[in-house]
Design an enzyme around this catalytic site. Structure first.
Site: not given
Ligand code: GLN
Length: 476
Positions: A148, A79, A172
């Site tokens: 994400s 990532k 995420s």
């Molecule tokens: N959906 C969550 C957020 O936007 C999780 C993001 C993540 O785990 N990086 O904060």
């Protein structure tokens, strides 16, 4: 036979025995990427020459007769929030455009030391905050792969690399894993070093694997776990033995269905997802586990607490993007105006929303009412989990409330996006491990994930249950 369709464990053996070369495997992934990248959009940075060079190095090592490493020649996607010295690290934000770190993050060093080939950097939504992105779900290209870690999930689901690494602050890894039909793991906080990971919400961020099978996820997690003196929150424990426990089964384990996250506490979990959870309960019971309903009452406040704590930490972490120290700058008459213009122009809507929420929650006069209260909720969640784990070895719930929704949906309503993580967030707040295992499909034929939650350091037990679910055949 398409090499990229095979599992890592098998591929390492094939490379070790000389049946295939690491370079052939990388070429198989390249062919796949070239055919599908335009449609799927999983990659932020690709440089086939780097991947080929690493593969040739692996092949020379093998040819010398030296013993092969655990991930020898296996292509892995990273990532684009992890620092890598051979590729740029841009975090999905124009404010990091062209940034090329001097050194690798610890996880990438561990992967390379274990013989993995870095296939490239995968797409992240801006700064690891979940927002609509350009990546498509390989199961249906009109749907989201989740986020994400969108690119890491899509690349593995489409066999463009054998496995990948993501970051999980609120879900995420697990949510995109569920939506793309993969195994995704968030380990115990501190289990995997965060050194060289670009921080979103430091007390919640944790790194973990995406893989097509439970065994591959176990293999990868073993490699990246362990103490790192460069990360002060790293746990001084050796990597857990995971591959060795996969055939231990769940006979005698006590497993709780997390009531508040499976239809009785939070709304919006669709019936077809709950039906897959019921099927998972049957599979675990048939394998000898005792499965009963369990209550962790404070988890219903998890989402609200997270959307104060995570933005608060993000607003502080992201203050480094000021147009002064690095990155692009938008001019202004004064330093303040320059900073304001740089941030106004550079950040996307969702990141701005988080910064505003976070600075508001941390400001004098509101700190106790919002941030202080959320920290209390976090303590309550820990306390309620501790009580549940007196009675149960593991808990289960759905991973995501629905299957993958159409790309472009929910973009107008951030609350709907936030609700995607209602089941995953409690483990981040507690610092506990949790993983998503594919378990069949919903009414629309798209993948559904079941989440297995464990107490801190409980990864080995969690993987035993995951292996049982996989073996039960319910995943098909
Ligand atoms: N959906 C969550 C957020 O936007 C999780 C993001 C993540 O785990 N990086 O904060």
């Amino acid at each position: 036979m398409d090499l990229a369709d095979l599992g890592a464990t098998q591929l390492v053996q094939m490379i070790e025995s000389g049946e295939i070369s690491a370079l052939e495997l990388v070429e198989a992934c390249i062919t796949r990427i070239d055919a599908k990248e335009e449609e799927i959009g999983a990659w932020a940075h690709l440089d086939y020459n780097i991947a080929r060079k690493q593969a040739e190095h692996c092949d020379a090592h093998q040819a010398s007769g030296a013993p092969c490493d655990p991930l020898h020649g296996i292509p892995v996607g990273i990532k684009d929030i992890f620092d890598t010295n051979e590729y740029p690290t841009e975090n999905g934000t124009v404010l990091d455009a062209g940034r090329k770190p001097d050194e690798n993050c610890t996880v990438v060093n561990q992967l390379m030391a274990a013989g993995a080939v870095i296939m490239g950097k995968t797409v992240t939504t801006e700064l690891a905050v979940y927002s609509p992105g350009k990546t498509a779900n390989p199961h249906d290209v009109n749907r989201t792969p989740g986020g994400s870690s969108s690119g890491s999930a899509a690349a593995v689901a489409d066999n463009q690399c054998i496995f990948s690494i993501g970051g999980d602050t609120g879900g995420s890894i697990r949510q995109p894993a569920a939506l793309c039909g993969l195994v995704g793991v968030k380990p115990t906080y501190g289990r995997v070093s965060r050194y060289g990971l670009v921080a979103f919400a430091s007390s919640l961020d944790q790194i973990g694997p995406f893989a097509a099978t439970v065994a591959d996820a176990a293999l990868l997690l073993e490699v990246i776990s362990g103490h790192d003196p460069l990360d002060s929150t790293s746990i001084a424990e050796p990597a857990p033995g995971l591959l060795s426990v996969l055939d231990q089964g769940v006979e005698g384990l006590r497993i709780g269905i997390l009531d508040e996250l499976s239809g009785h506490g939070v709304e919006g979990i669709s019936p077809d997802v709950l039906a897959r959870l019921d099927a998972a309960v049957e599979a675990l019971t048939a394998a000898g586990a005792t499965v009963e309903r369990a209550s962790v009452p404070a988890t219903v406040y998890g989402l609200s607490a997270y959307y104060v704590i995570a933005p608060a930490e993000a607003s502080s972490n992201l203050s480094r993007y000021d147009g002064v120290r690095f990155g692009p700058r938008t001019d202004g008459a004064t330093t303040n105006e320059m900073m304001m213009a740089t941030r106004t122009e550079g950040f996307g809507d969702e990141v701005k929303r988080r910064i505003m929420l976070g600075t508001y929650a941390l400001s004098a006069g509101y700190y106790d009412a919002y941030y202080g209260k959320s920290q209390k909720v976090r303590t309550l969640i820990l306390k309620d989990f501790a009580e549940a784990y007196e009675k149960f070895d593991l808990l289960i719930s759905p991973t995501a409330p629905t299957t993958a929704f159409p790309l472009g949906d929910k973009t107008e309503d951030p609350m709907q996006m936030y609700l995607q993580d209602v089941c995953t967030i409690p483990s981040n707040l507690a610092g506990h491990p949790a993983m998503s295992v594919p378990f069949g499909v919903g009414d629309d034929g798209l993948p559904v994930g079941v989440q297995i939650l464990a107490p801190a350091m409980g990864e080995a037990t969690m993987f035993r249950a995951a292996a049982v679910l996989e073996k039960s055949g319910g995943a098909q």
